[in-house]
Design a protein around this motif. Structure first.
Motif, PDB file in Angstrom:
ATOM      1  N   SER A 164      -6.150  -9.970   7.102  1.00 31.07           N
ATOM      2  CA  SER A 164      -7.285  -9.176   7.547  1.00 31.07           C
ATOM      3  C   SER A 164      -7.814  -8.406   6.338  1.00 31.07           C
ATOM      4  CB  SER A 164      -6.878  -8.223   8.677  1.00 31.07           C
ATOM      5  OG  SER A 164      -7.998  -7.492   9.133  1.00 31.07           O
ATOM      6  N   ASN A 165      -8.806  -7.577   6.569  1.00 30.97           N
ATOM      7  CA  ASN A 165      -9.356  -6.782   5.478  1.00 30.97           C
ATOM      8  C   ASN A 165     -10.222  -5.682   6.067  1.00 30.97           C
ATOM      9  OD1 ASN A 165      -9.802  -5.988   2.818  1.00 30.97           O
ATOM     10  ND2 ASN A 165     -10.024  -8.112   2.128  1.00 30.97           N
ATOM     11  N   SER A 166     -10.547  -4.704   5.243  1.00 31.38           N
ATOM     12  CA  SER A 166     -11.440  -3.629   5.653  1.00 31.38           C
ATOM     13  C   SER A 166     -12.173  -3.116   4.419  1.00 31.38           C
ATOM     14  CB  SER A 166     -10.667  -2.487   6.328  1.00 31.38           C
ATOM     15  OG  SER A 166      -9.836  -1.830   5.399  1.00 31.38           O
ATOM     16  N   VAL A 167     -13.260  -2.426   4.656  1.00 30.55           N
ATOM     17  CA  VAL A 167     -14.075  -1.929   3.552  1.00 30.55           C
ATOM     18  C   VAL A 167     -13.299  -0.893   2.744  1.00 30.55           C
ATOM     19  CG1 VAL A 167     -16.196  -0.714   2.970  1.00 30.55           C
ATOM     20  CG2 VAL A 167     -16.204  -2.401   4.805  1.00 30.55           C
ATOM     21  N   SER A 168     -12.641   0.020   3.415  1.00 26.48           N
ATOM     22  CA  SER A 168     -11.921   1.070   2.699  1.00 26.48           C
ATOM     23  C   SER A 168     -10.761   0.509   1.884  1.00 26.48           C
ATOM     24  CB  SER A 168     -11.425   2.115   3.691  1.00 26.48           C
ATOM     25  OG  SER A 168     -10.625   1.513   4.687  1.00 26.48           O
ATOM     26  N   SER A 169     -10.012  -0.447   2.449  1.00 29.39           N
ATOM     27  CA  SER A 169      -8.918  -1.043   1.685  1.00 29.39           C
ATOM     28  C   SER A 169      -9.447  -1.895   0.537  1.00 29.39           C
ATOM     29  CB  SER A 169      -8.044  -1.888   2.607  1.00 29.39           C
ATOM     30  OG  SER A 169      -8.786  -2.963   3.166  1.00 29.39           O
ATOM     31  N   LEU A 170     -10.594  -2.510   0.686  1.00 33.54           N
ATOM     32  CA  LEU A 170     -11.219  -3.242  -0.413  1.00 33.54           C
ATOM     33  C   LEU A 170     -11.521  -2.314  -1.585  1.00 33.54           C
ATOM     34  CD1 LEU A 170     -12.791  -5.722  -1.626  1.00 33.54           C
ATOM     35  CD2 LEU A 170     -14.787  -4.849  -0.407  1.00 33.54           C
ATOM     36  N   ILE A 171     -12.089  -1.157  -1.293  1.00 36.88           N
ATOM     37  CA  ILE A 171     -12.410  -0.202  -2.358  1.00 36.88           C
ATOM     38  C   ILE A 171     -11.128   0.291  -3.023  1.00 36.88           C
ATOM     39  CG2 ILE A 171     -13.453   2.041  -2.830  1.00 36.88           C
ATOM     40  CD1 ILE A 171     -15.380   1.507  -0.534  1.00 36.88           C
ATOM     41  N   ALA A 172     -10.103   0.594  -2.229  1.00 32.22           N
ATOM     42  CA  ALA A 172      -8.838   1.059  -2.801  1.00 32.22           C
ATOM     43  C   ALA A 172      -8.161  -0.024  -3.633  1.00 32.22           C
ATOM     44  CB  ALA A 172      -7.908   1.520  -1.688  1.00 32.22           C
ATOM     45  N   LEU A 173      -8.336  -1.295  -3.282  1.00 30.79           N
ATOM     46  CA  LEU A 173      -7.674  -2.392  -3.974  1.00 30.79           C
ATOM     47  C   LEU A 173      -8.324  -2.705  -5.313  1.00 30.79           C
ATOM     48  CD1 LEU A 173      -5.541  -4.675  -3.894  1.00 30.79           C
ATOM     49  CD2 LEU A 173      -7.246  -6.074  -2.699  1.00 30.79           C
ATOM     50  N   HIS A 174      -9.643  -2.645  -5.388  1.00 27.03           N
ATOM     51  CA  HIS A 174     -10.368  -3.086  -6.587  1.00 27.03           C
ATOM     52  C   HIS A 174     -10.968  -1.951  -7.395  1.00 27.03           C
ATOM     53  CE1 HIS A 174     -10.154  -7.397  -5.638  1.00 27.03           C
ATOM     54  NE2 HIS A 174     -10.346  -7.045  -4.370  1.00 27.03           N
ATOM     55  N   TYR A 175     -10.727  -0.718  -7.019  1.00 30.34           N
ATOM     56  CA  TYR A 175     -11.365   0.386  -7.732  1.00 30.34           C
ATOM     57  C   TYR A 175     -10.842   0.517  -9.168  1.00 30.34           C
ATOM     58  CZ  TYR A 175     -12.980   5.091  -8.819  1.00 30.34           C
ATOM     59  OH  TYR A 175     -13.566   6.170  -9.418  1.00 30.34           O
ATOM     60  N   GLY A 176      -9.547   0.298  -9.368  1.00 30.45           N
ATOM     61  CA  GLY A 176      -8.958   0.544 -10.679  1.00 30.45           C
ATOM     62  C   GLY A 176      -9.367  -0.447 -11.745  1.00 30.45           C
ATOM     63  N   ASP A 177      -9.595  -1.707 -11.406  1.00 34.41           N
ATOM     64  CA  ASP A 177      -9.885  -2.742 -12.397  1.00 34.41           C
ATOM     65  C   ASP A 177     -11.307  -3.285 -12.275  1.00 34.41           C
ATOM     66  OD1 ASP A 177      -9.543  -3.913  -9.966  1.00 34.41           O
ATOM     67  OD2 ASP A 177      -8.237  -5.540 -10.653  1.00 34.41           O
ATOM     68  N   THR A 212      -7.870   4.205   5.291  1.00 34.92           N
ATOM     69  CA  THR A 212      -7.664   3.443   4.058  1.00 34.92           C
ATOM     70  C   THR A 212      -6.197   3.111   3.817  1.00 34.92           C
ATOM     71  OG1 THR A 212      -9.590   4.559   3.087  1.00 34.92           O
ATOM     72  CG2 THR A 212      -8.090   3.432   1.577  1.00 34.92           C
ATOM     73  N   ILE A 213      -5.368   4.139   3.626  1.00 33.75           N
ATOM     74  CA  ILE A 213      -4.015   3.916   3.125  1.00 33.75           C
ATOM     75  C   ILE A 213      -3.157   3.137   4.115  1.00 33.75           C
ATOM     76  CG2 ILE A 213      -1.924   5.047   2.302  1.00 33.75           C
ATOM     77  CD1 ILE A 213      -4.283   5.181   0.404  1.00 33.75           C
ATOM     78  N   ALA A 214      -3.189   3.543   5.388  1.00 34.79           N
ATOM     79  CA  ALA A 214      -2.355   2.862   6.379  1.00 34.79           C
ATOM     80  C   ALA A 214      -2.737   1.394   6.508  1.00 34.79           C
ATOM     81  CB  ALA A 214      -2.469   3.572   7.729  1.00 34.79           C
ATOM     82  N   VAL A 215      -4.032   1.116   6.526  1.00 41.07           N
ATOM     83  CA  VAL A 215      -4.480  -0.277   6.630  1.00 41.07           C
ATOM     84  C   VAL A 215      -4.135  -1.043   5.358  1.00 41.07           C
ATOM     85  CG1 VAL A 215      -6.515  -1.739   6.926  1.00 41.07           C
ATOM     86  CG2 VAL A 215      -6.306   0.378   8.230  1.00 41.07           C
ATOM     87  N   TYR A 216      -4.296  -0.398   4.211  1.00 35.39           N
ATOM     88  CA  TYR A 216      -4.001  -1.048   2.928  1.00 35.39           C
ATOM     89  C   TYR A 216      -2.531  -1.438   2.813  1.00 35.39           C
ATOM     90  CZ  TYR A 216      -3.432  -1.489  -2.134  1.00 35.39           C
ATOM     91  OH  TYR A 216      -3.127  -1.940  -3.390  1.00 35.39           O
ATOM     92  N   LEU A 217      -1.625  -0.624   3.366  1.00 34.98           N
ATOM     93  CA  LEU A 217      -0.201  -0.923   3.279  1.00 34.98           C
ATOM     94  C   LEU A 217       0.222  -2.043   4.221  1.00 34.98           C
ATOM     95  CD1 LEU A 217       1.316   2.694   3.106  1.00 34.98           C
ATOM     96  CD2 LEU A 217       1.160   1.024   1.253  1.00 34.98           C
ATOM     97  N   ILE A 218      -0.500  -2.247   5.298  1.00 26.48           N
ATOM     98  CA  ILE A 218      -0.046  -3.183   6.331  1.00 26.48           C
ATOM     99  C   ILE A 218      -0.669  -4.568   6.189  1.00 26.48           C
ATOM    100  CG2 ILE A 218      -0.090  -3.627   8.814  1.00 26.48           C
ATOM    101  CD1 ILE A 218       0.168  -0.627   9.233  1.00 26.48           C
ATOM    102  N   ILE A 219      -1.971  -4.644   5.995  1.00 25.66           N
ATOM    103  CA  ILE A 219      -2.652  -5.930   6.074  1.00 25.66           C
ATOM    104  C   ILE A 219      -2.389  -6.773   4.832  1.00 25.66           C
ATOM    105  CG2 ILE A 219      -4.491  -4.991   7.513  1.00 25.66           C
ATOM    106  CD1 ILE A 219      -6.266  -4.965   5.013  1.00 25.66           C
TER     107      ILE A 219
END
Length: 378
Positions: free
Chosen positions: A323-336, A301-308
């Motif tokens: 690019s995108n991934s399922v885990s980074s999607l959840i980390a990006l939109h979880y708060g709002d 999650t975190i490493a991909v979220y910081l790079i892509i």
């Protein structure tokens, strides 16, 4: 008179018969005395003690002590608890994702956009990016892990071996955010040249095509090569390689010493011994370590979220930005996320959960059929 006549006509027991010498008579008596008596049939349901012990195997009824019983119950309880937790996680995701899955149905798997508030969302784009990042990571990490494991187990001196094992284990313990920051601020600017070279020489393959550039164009902007699937895959590969190396090293070190010595005795070189003994024996460990790293890469999650740079389109070009991934999607939109958006995120998490389970079950099946896996389970 008749009885006396019969007694005189009957040959005496001690008297030799006519035509036979006394030595022959004594020999026949000795052979008869040593001749075994014919076996008498036993009644039905009643077997002789000696014959039944020789034919029927003896049952071993080893009484388990208190410690053995407690250990067995603990292992059983632990296995049941693991299965129950895994089933509970899947059930939780399924219940929380029910609202989103009922609203979208099968379109959830084919839609690339992510707009849950207007009921236009799906995981086609993020699932494609997840698989591509994981595949790039595995392609890079597996040769690195296999080479390192073979060097530690069969080539490195004994004094250096322990130091290398410690270093590999320490690399596996580094937090993922450290890898992400390293890839963002250091690796990305140094890998642009490699991305450009791959695009120029392999651009005829759709996977390495970069839109907006032409092969051999020296003034092409470098921004099209940043925040790509390739950069994220390299970072994830360095994260999963220590885990793969640890699994493979343990399996390689358990290759039979007799077969190693036999290969050397037949004139094999060190590489010949590794190729004919160690690699066939460690096939299960190689597959298991590869699949374990693949499962880790799918959920990073975190490493991909910081790079892509997140994009919600199907992006098959691994060298191009976005690019995108399922885990980074959840980390990006979880708060709002709204209530319905949270259900959509849970549906995406359920898809990733099922994908990871499928990969792990496939790996366990392949490992169980291999030589090292079968021996370890015995």
């Amino acid at each position: 008179m008749a009885s006396a006549q019969e007694e005189s006509d009957r040959p005496e027991s001690g008297r030799a018969e006519p035509g036979r010498s006394e030595s022959e008579e004594s020999t026949s008596e000795e052979s008869a005395s040593h001749r075994p008596e014919p076996a008498r049939p036993e009644p039905a349901g009643h077997a002789s003690g000696t014959g039944s012990r020789a034919l029927a195997p003896r049952r071993l009824n080893a009484a388990r002590g208190l410690g053995d019983r407690v250990f067995r119950y603990q292992l059983t309880a632990t296995g049941i608890a693991v299965l129950a937790i895994m089933a509970g996680v899947g059930l939780f995701l399924l219940l929380r994702a029910g609202q989103a899955l009922r609203a979208r149905g099968f379109a959830f798997l084919t839609t690339a956009a992510w707009q849950p508030d207007v009921h236009n969302f799906g995981i086609a784009a993020v699932l494609t990016g997840t698989v591509l990042i994981a595949l790039v990571a595995v392609v890079i990490s597996v040769p690195l892990a296999v080479g390192t494991a073979l060097f530690i187990s069969d080539v490195a001196p004994r004094k250096l071996r322990r130091t290398l094992v410690t270093m590999v284990d320490l690399m596996a313990a580094v937090p993922s955010v450290v890898y992400g920051l390293w890839g963002l601020f250091f690796l990305q600017q140094h890998v642009i040249g490699l991305s450009r070279w791959l695009s120029e020489w392999l651009g005829w393959i759709p996977l390495f095509t970069v839109d907006g550039t032409q092969p051999g164009e020296p003034l092409a902007t470098e921004s099209v090569f940043t925040a790509s699937t390739f950069v994220a895959g390299i970072v994830v590969a360095l994260m999963v390689a220590p885990i793969q190396c640890s699994v493979m090293r343990e399996v390689f070190s358990q290759a039979p010493a007799g077969e190693r010595e036999g290969a050397y005795a037949l004139g094999a070189t060190r590489w010949g011994m590794i190729r004919s003994v160690v690699l066939p024996y460690g096939k299960g460990g190689m597959i298991g370590g590869t699949m374990l790293g693949l499962g880790r890469a799918l959920g990073e999650t975190i490493a991909v979220y910081l790079i892509i740079s997140p994009v919600f389109v199907i992006q098959p070009h691994i060298l191009q930005t976005g690019s995108n991934s399922v885990s980074s999607l959840i980390a990006l939109h979880y708060g709002d996320a709204s209530d319905f958006g949270m259900s959509a995120l849970m549906a995406a998490g359920l898809a990733l959960f099922l994908l990871t389970l499928a990969v792990n079950f496939t790996a366990s099946t392949v490992v169980a059929r291999s030589r090292s896996g079968a021996q370890s389970e015995a």
